[in-house]
Design a protein around this motif. Structure first.
Motif, mmCIF file in Angstrom:
data_model
loop_
_atom_site.group_PDB
_atom_site.id
_atom_site.type_symbol
_atom_site.label_atom_id
_atom_site.label_comp_id
_atom_site.label_asym_id
_atom_site.label_seq_id
_atom_site.Cartn_x
_atom_site.Cartn_y
_atom_site.Cartn_z
ATOM 1 N N PRO A 1 -28.149 -25.588 -39.019
ATOM 2 C CA PRO A 1 -26.838 -26.136 -38.641
ATOM 3 C C PRO A 1 -26.342 -25.541 -37.335
ATOM 4 N N VAL A 2 -25.843 -26.389 -36.459
ATOM 5 C CA VAL A 2 -25.260 -25.941 -35.193
ATOM 6 C C VAL A 2 -23.926 -26.653 -34.998
ATOM 7 N N SER A 3 -23.116 -26.115 -34.093
ATOM 8 C CA SER A 3 -21.753 -26.634 -33.948
ATOM 9 C C SER A 3 -21.605 -27.706 -32.883
ATOM 10 N N GLY A 4 -22.596 -27.863 -32.003
ATOM 11 C CA GLY A 4 -22.430 -28.836 -30.928
ATOM 12 C C GLY A 4 -23.718 -29.562 -30.578
ATOM 13 N N PRO A 5 -23.625 -30.766 -29.994
ATOM 14 C CA PRO A 5 -24.818 -31.544 -29.638
ATOM 15 C C PRO A 5 -25.715 -30.846 -28.624
ATOM 16 N N GLU A 6 -25.125 -30.203 -27.631
ATOM 17 C CA GLU A 6 -25.949 -29.561 -26.605
ATOM 18 C C GLU A 6 -26.726 -28.386 -27.181
ATOM 19 N N ALA A 7 -26.068 -27.631 -28.061
ATOM 20 C CA ALA A 7 -26.774 -26.525 -28.722
ATOM 21 C C ALA A 7 -27.934 -27.065 -29.537
ATOM 22 N N ALA A 8 -27.732 -28.210 -30.174
ATOM 23 C CA ALA A 8 -28.802 -28.824 -30.967
ATOM 24 C C ALA A 8 -29.966 -29.228 -30.075
ATOM 25 N N ARG A 9 -29.668 -29.835 -28.946
ATOM 26 C CA ARG A 9 -30.735 -30.281 -28.038
ATOM 27 C C ARG A 9 -31.507 -29.092 -27.478
ATOM 28 N N ARG A 10 -30.800 -28.034 -27.099
ATOM 29 C CA ARG A 10 -31.480 -26.853 -26.570
ATOM 30 C C ARG A 10 -32.423 -26.255 -27.609
ATOM 31 N N LEU A 11 -31.944 -26.149 -28.835
ATOM 32 C CA LEU A 11 -32.760 -25.564 -29.891
ATOM 33 C C LEU A 11 -33.968 -26.440 -30.208
ATOM 34 N N ALA A 12 -33.771 -27.748 -30.182
ATOM 35 C CA ALA A 12 -34.884 -28.669 -30.457
ATOM 36 C C ALA A 12 -35.999 -28.509 -29.439
ATOM 37 N N GLY A 13 -35.632 -28.176 -28.218
ATOM 38 C CA GLY A 13 -36.634 -27.971 -27.179
ATOM 39 C C GLY A 13 -37.471 -26.727 -27.376
ATOM 40 N N MET A 14 -37.037 -25.873 -28.283
ATOM 41 C CA MET A 14 -37.731 -24.618 -28.534
ATOM 42 C C MET A 14 -38.574 -24.654 -29.811
ATOM 43 N N ILE A 15 -38.448 -25.721 -30.602
ATOM 44 C CA ILE A 15 -39.151 -25.809 -31.885
ATOM 45 C C ILE A 15 -40.032 -27.051 -31.888
ATOM 46 N N ASP A 16 -41.313 -26.864 -31.999
ATOM 47 C CA ASP A 16 -42.267 -27.971 -31.942
ATOM 48 C C ASP A 16 -42.018 -28.958 -33.086
ATOM 49 N N GLY A 17 -41.832 -30.207 -32.740
ATOM 50 C CA GLY A 17 -41.676 -31.262 -33.734
ATOM 51 C C GLY A 17 -40.320 -31.335 -34.404
ATOM 52 N N ALA A 18 -39.357 -30.576 -33.930
ATOM 53 C CA ALA A 18 -38.027 -30.577 -34.555
ATOM 54 C C ALA A 18 -37.355 -31.943 -34.396
ATOM 55 N N LEU A 19 -36.579 -32.301 -35.415
ATOM 56 C CA LEU A 19 -35.816 -33.546 -35.405
ATOM 57 C C LEU A 19 -34.339 -33.223 -35.270
ATOM 58 N N LEU A 20 -33.608 -34.123 -34.632
ATOM 59 C CA LEU A 20 -32.171 -33.960 -34.441
ATOM 60 C C LEU A 20 -31.415 -34.922 -35.344
ATOM 61 N N GLY A 21 -30.406 -34.418 -36.042
ATOM 62 C CA GLY A 21 -29.603 -35.262 -36.908
ATOM 63 C C GLY A 21 -28.139 -34.889 -36.843
ATOM 64 N N GLY A 22 -27.284 -35.873 -37.122
ATOM 65 C CA GLY A 22 -25.853 -35.582 -37.169
ATOM 66 C C GLY A 22 -25.004 -36.680 -36.571
ATOM 67 N N GLU A 23 -23.740 -36.341 -36.383
ATOM 68 C CA GLU A 23 -22.787 -37.339 -35.904
ATOM 69 C C GLU A 23 -21.714 -36.724 -35.021
ATOM 70 N N GLN A 24 -21.065 -37.598 -34.294
ATOM 71 C CA GLN A 24 -19.856 -37.272 -33.544
ATOM 72 C C GLN A 24 -18.946 -38.483 -33.659
ATOM 73 N N HIS A 25 -17.732 -38.247 -34.143
ATOM 74 C CA HIS A 25 -16.799 -39.352 -34.407
ATOM 75 C C HIS A 25 -17.413 -40.374 -35.372
ATOM 76 N N ASN A 26 -18.121 -39.864 -36.378
ATOM 77 C CA ASN A 26 -18.743 -40.669 -37.437
ATOM 78 C C ASN A 26 -19.938 -41.495 -36.969
#
Length: 239
Positions: free
Chosen positions: A47-72
């Motif tokens: 779990p992360v608090s923001g979209p950019e943090a999620a994207r940065r972390l995904a770039g560091m983990i092979d095969g990671a998937l991004l999920g979630g929402e903003q304003h539903n």
């Protein structure tokens, strides 16, 4: 076995010393998604608090998937939105990095202290069974709410878990836990209808996401106990 002390609070009112297990509840929809994803074989959820943090972390983990929402809504460039049914066989063996408005913010804020579990209607009985370990003397149900406001669905879900655990072991409830349990007992057979009275559910319905409300109000569809440790949520074995 000694009685279990159970209490319910909203995230904004969580202060002072903490004891025992904390069960974070965000029925619509973060903790429900977490249960679905782990039940369908996701290796872990971060779990992360923001979209950019999620994207940065995904770039560091092979095969990671991004999920979630903003304003539903699904975040541009993410693999999944925040609908439980999206987290199907595609998550098998994967790391899912997840950002939502309420639930992941609460989980990230609480990480590193007490044992943190993720509860939903979908795994209410699994949480209850986990709370029957003799070394657990207290549990606090933390309702994530909606943008720092009380949410009906989180409160009644806490009541569902309190009801389930009270069948398995003696449970001493504070007044909020008692109120949540009695609300659940009075609406056990009409949970979806009750949840749809809440403002969050109405917003999702208006956004065309009514199916998520239905998916999120099914009791005990998965036998999964998600635990947050070192910033990662994994499925813990149930004894």
């Amino acid at each position: 076995m000694k009685p279990l002390n159970a209490s319910v609070t909203h995230f904004n009112r969580l202060n002072g010393p903490r004891h025992g297990v904390i069960v974070v509840i965000d029925v619509l929809r973060a903790t429900t998604v977490i249960v679905f994803a782990l039940a369908n074989g996701a290796r872990e959820i971060i779990p992360v608090s923001g979209p950019e943090a999620a994207r940065r972390l995904a770039g560091m983990i092979d095969g990671a998937l991004l999920g979630g929402e903003q304003h539903n809504r699904k975040i541009p460039g993410f693999d999944f939105g925040n609908s439980p049914h999206e987290y199907d066989a595609r998550v098998l063996g994967k790391t899912v990095i997840m950002r939502t408005t309420n639930g992941t913010r609460v989980l990230e804020a609480l990480s590193g202290g007490n044992p943190i579990w993720c509860g939903a209607f979908a795994n209410a009985s699994a949480i209850a069974r986990g709370l029957c370990r003799p070394d657990i003397a207290a549990v606090k149900f933390v309702c994530a709410g909606q943008v720092d406001e009380f949410s009906l669905e989180d409160f009644v879900c806490a009541g569902a878990i309190v009801d389930a655990v009270s069948v398995l072991r003696q449970t001493l409830c504070d007044d909020e836990a008692l109120a949540a349990r009695e609300l659940f007992r009075g609406h056990r057979s009409t949970l979806a209808a009750l949840v749809r009275l809440g403002n969050h559910a109405k917003q999702l319905e208006k956004a065309g996401l009514g199916a998520d409300v239905a998916d999120s109000t099914v009791l005990d569809c998965y036998n999964v106990l998600p635990k947050l440790e070192n910033g990662r949520i994994t499925a813990s074995p149930l004894d």
